[in-house]
Design an enzyme around this catalytic site. Structure first.
Site, PDB file in Angstrom:
ATOM      1  N   ASP A  21       0.852  -1.196   0.000  1.00  0.00           N
ATOM      2  CA  ASP A  21       0.000   0.000   0.000  1.00  0.00           C
ATOM      3  C   ASP A  21       0.884   1.241   0.000  1.00  0.00           C
ATOM      4  O   ASP A  21       1.668   1.438   0.926  1.00  0.00           O
ATOM      5  CB  ASP A  21      -0.896  -0.033   1.249  1.00  0.00           C
ATOM      6  N   ASN A  23      -0.317   4.519  -0.224  1.00  0.00           N
ATOM      7  CA  ASN A  23      -0.925   5.788   0.214  1.00  0.00           C
ATOM      8  C   ASN A  23      -1.659   5.699   1.557  1.00  0.00           C
ATOM      9  O   ASN A  23      -2.427   6.582   1.904  1.00  0.00           O
ATOM     10  CB  ASN A  23      -1.875   6.325  -0.867  1.00  0.00           C
ATOM     11  N   ASP A  25      -4.117   3.917   2.701  1.00  0.00           N
ATOM     12  CA  ASP A  25      -5.550   3.630   2.867  1.00  0.00           C
ATOM     13  C   ASP A  25      -5.795   2.170   3.261  1.00  0.00           C
ATOM     14  O   ASP A  25      -6.944   1.733   3.371  1.00  0.00           O
ATOM     15  CB  ASP A  25      -6.354   4.008   1.613  1.00  0.00           C
ATOM     16  N   ASP A  29      -1.777  -1.188  -3.858  1.00  0.00           N
ATOM     17  CA  ASP A  29      -2.066  -0.432  -5.080  1.00  0.00           C
ATOM     18  C   ASP A  29      -0.906  -0.528  -6.057  1.00  0.00           C
ATOM     19  O   ASP A  29       0.146  -1.117  -5.750  1.00  0.00           O
ATOM     20  CB  ASP A  29      -2.389   1.023  -4.725  1.00  0.00           C
ATOM     21  N   ASP A  98      -5.195 -10.085 -15.445  1.00  0.00           N
ATOM     22  CA  ASP A  98      -6.238 -11.089 -15.288  1.00  0.00           C
ATOM     23  C   ASP A  98      -7.341 -10.769 -16.283  1.00  0.00           C
ATOM     24  O   ASP A  98      -7.703  -9.600 -16.448  1.00  0.00           O
ATOM     25  CB  ASP A  98      -6.798 -11.044 -13.855  1.00  0.00           C
ATOM     26  N   ASP A 197      -9.452 -16.086 -16.451  1.00  0.00           N
ATOM     27  CA  ASP A 197     -10.268 -16.527 -15.316  1.00  0.00           C
ATOM     28  C   ASP A 197     -11.454 -17.395 -15.745  1.00  0.00           C
ATOM     29  O   ASP A 197     -12.148 -17.075 -16.716  1.00  0.00           O
ATOM     30  CB  ASP A 197     -10.810 -15.267 -14.624  1.00  0.00           C
ATOM     31  N   GLU A 256      -7.245 -20.643 -16.492  1.00  0.00           N
ATOM     32  CA  GLU A 256      -7.674 -21.330 -15.286  1.00  0.00           C
ATOM     33  C   GLU A 256      -8.652 -22.397 -15.772  1.00  0.00           C
ATOM     34  O   GLU A 256      -9.790 -22.091 -16.117  1.00  0.00           O
ATOM     35  CB  GLU A 256      -8.367 -20.357 -14.336  1.00  0.00           C
ATOM     36  N   HIS A 331      -4.322 -17.059  -4.906  1.00  0.00           N
ATOM     37  CA  HIS A 331      -5.169 -16.247  -4.021  1.00  0.00           C
ATOM     38  C   HIS A 331      -6.473 -16.955  -3.644  1.00  0.00           C
ATOM     39  O   HIS A 331      -7.299 -16.363  -2.957  1.00  0.00           O
ATOM     40  CB  HIS A 331      -5.490 -14.924  -4.715  1.00  0.00           C
ATOM     41  N   ASP A 332      -6.664 -18.188  -4.121  1.00  0.00           N
ATOM     42  CA  ASP A 332      -7.908 -18.912  -3.806  1.00  0.00           C
ATOM     43  C   ASP A 332      -7.705 -20.020  -2.775  1.00  0.00           C
ATOM     44  O   ASP A 332      -8.654 -20.740  -2.461  1.00  0.00           O
ATOM     45  CB  ASP A 332      -8.494 -19.528  -5.088  1.00  0.00           C
TER      46      ASP A 332
END
Ligand code: NOJ
Ligand code: CA
Length: 558
Positions: A21, A23, A25, A29, A98, A197, A256, A331-332
């Site tokens: 990150d 910034n 938040d 990013d 993606d 995907d 995928e 990420h799954d």
């Protein structure tokens, strides 16, 4: 054999919300990615797949796209993206994006127009059906519940995933042209290709008829009618010819694509296949086979031979048909050291590096998922409220409805996809160096010990070991064999180790992994010339007997 650049490449996956990150938040990013490109260069990465960055309401963290041409402001701007492509290029790194084209977001203007006017052109981009008594059929979505969502009156639309992810109607040629145009637009911006995907879902059996129920909910899964459905080949061949062709030499596409029938694999990844390579799920879902997260098997309940056979099965299919991608994490799933090592050994250096050796030397393009290179582990989720992931919330709801005891629900929760989405551990300081604000998901308390900074200059760290493995594929005496060589199973009679040869035209390697946390003797199947990499300094070869230490892994030149 043709040898496009992506065959000898080492890939890395970034989940942008959780990488860095810039910034404050609390959400990763694009500028954060730019800041950390040197880490990837040091690791030896050639190509980075970044999970979706497009404009999105983020119901499924970006896998629900509302504008295919715009970067979501949460991640930055299109200019930031172009800068990232340039900055990566300066470091010899290519970027693939993606490509989420089975569905978009219900907030995409196409869907908004389709909702407003059933006779609009856009209504034909989606799958609407009328039904008087409840959903048009009994198909179950991938996230649980019906694939149909009512939009008032008798009108329903179909969604294979969440209800904010309406499926696109690939039967419509205009829609397909729009997608191909968008694909070429991004390729023209200098990206090197796509991870594609959920592509096995794009073809639906046009009868849309109910099928026999396969669960107590009275519904049925999608395989055969909305997943790997006959007729899909026409769409995929067309996409290859109209979207990717012309970018051939440079364009890398990773589908995928679990569950593609074996006799079809050649069409997907053989000569002139639809894609460069694919992600198969056989070994990566070994802990779930036929069961939900709430009944997942820990590695101590999975025979090593079962894992070995599922990896080798995919290797032999891929060897017969073409190229593939290999991976330990994405990420799954939850972390590989939790999935593939017995309970208690998650922090075992030799266990983690043995897994790395096993996977990084398979035949295919290896993908390292962010954090895997430092041996990141699962966190303990204390409550469903700590989790963001849509599929975890759906599971929790279903478990609750089914009356599962809390203990079992909590066990299932630990398999949440958010295990791999918690922030990357850059250093041992505040928020693991990921953000100066409040991170969108919990920070793993073990970041004080497991982090990039601590491992970077430590020759005995997991990170340094990954660097050695990457280097072995590029610069060692067996680099050619490890990148391109045939895959040949070895030492099959020994159920405690996973061993194979990579047989190239110029060199040959033997990879041996001791899956036991104990000393173990094996008889070498051939003479060995030198040790290319091992996770112990000492490799004990005496004649043709190799005495492996606990979780020892060795790559030999043979
Ligand atoms: C597969 C992606 O990897 C996953 O994160 C997503 O939820 C589904 N496809 C739907 O796009
Ligand atoms: Ca941010």
């Amino acid at each position: 054999m043709k040898k496009p650049w992506w065959m000898s490449a080492v890939a890395y996956q970034i989940y942008p919300r959780s990488f860095m990150d810039s910034n404050g938040d609390g959400i990763g990013d694009i500028r954060g990615i730019i800041e950390k490109l040197d880490h990837l260069q040091e690791l030896g990465i050639d190509v980075v797949w970044i999970s979706p960055l497009y404009k999105s309401p983020m119901d499924d963290c970006g896998y629900d796209i509302s504008d295919y041409y715009a970067i979501d402001p949460l991640f930055g701007s299109n200019e930031d993206m172009y800068e990232l492509i340039d900055e990566a290029k300066k470091r010899g790194i290519k970027i693939i994006m993606d490509l989420v084209i089975n569905h978009c977001s219900d907030e995409h203007e196409w869907f908004q127009k389709a909702l407003a006017d059933p006779d609009s052109e856009e209504a034909g981009y989606f799958i609407f059906r009328e039904s008087k008594d409840g959903p048009p059929n009994n198909w179950r979505s991938m996230f649980g519940g019906s694939v149909w969502e009512n939009v008032g009156g008798d009108r329903y639309y179909m969604h294979c995933f969440g209800k904010k992810q309406p499926d696109l109607n690939w039967e419509n040629p205009k829609l397909r042209e729009k997608l191909y145009e968008m694909i070429r637009w991004w390729l023209d911006r200098g990206i090197a290709g796509f991870r594609v995907d959920a592509i096995i879902h794009i073809k639906k059996d046009q009868d849309f008829a109910s099928r026999p129920a396969d669960g107590p909910d009275g519904m049925c899964g999608l395989q055969g009618w909305a997943r790997n459905t006959p007729g899909i080949d026409e769409f995929l061949a067309e996409m290859r010819d109209k979207a990717f062709a012309g970018y051939d030499a440079d364009c890398m596409t990773v589908a995928e694509a679990p569950g593609v029938p074996e006799d079809k694999l050649h069409n997907y990844v053989g000569d002139n296949g639809y894609f460069s390579m694919l992600f198969d799920f056989t070994y990566s879902e070994i802990n779930f086979w036929g069961r939900g997260w709430e009944c997942a098997r820990p590695m101590e309940d999975i025979p090593v031979t079962e894992l070995r056979d599922s990896i080798f099965k995919h290797m032999s299919e891929a060897t017969r048909t073409g190229w593939t991608a290999v991976y330990l994490e994405n990420h799954d799933y939850s972390r590989s050291v939790n999935k593939y090592l017995p309970t208690g050994d998650q922090r075992d250096y030799h266990g983690a590096t043995m897994l790395a050796t096993l996977f990084m030397n398979l035949r295919g393009t290896p993908f390292i998922y962010q954090g895997q290179e430092i041996g990141s582990t699962n966190i303990n989720f204390n409550s469903i409220d700590e989790v963001n992931d849509i599929s975890t919330h759906n599971n929790w709801k279903n478990w609750t409805e089914a009356g599962l005891p809390l203990e079992q629900k909590m066990a299932g929760l630990q398999y949440s996809r958010d295990q791999n989405r918690i922030p990357m551990q850059w250093n041992g300081g505040v928020n693991a160096g990921f953000t100066t604000g409040k991170a969108w998901l919990p920070i793993n308390p073990n970041h004080t010990e497991i982090n990039v900074e601590a491992q970077r200059n430590d020759p005995n760290s997991i990170l340094s070991y990954y660097k050695r493995l990457v280097k072995a594929r590029k610069e060692s005496a067996v680099a050619e064999a490890l990148s391109f060589g045939e895959f040949v199973p070895a030492l099959l009679e020994d159920g405690d180790i996973i061993a194979y040869k990579r047989v190239g035209e110029e060199s040959q390697a033997l990879v041996i992994n001791n899956y036991l946390k104990a000393e173990h003797k094996v008889t070498l199947p051939c003479g060995v010339k030198s040790v290319v990499v091992s996770n112990y300094d000492d490799v004990a070869v005496d004649g043709n007997v190799l005495t492996l230490k606990p979780y020892q892994a060795v790559v030999f030149e043979i």
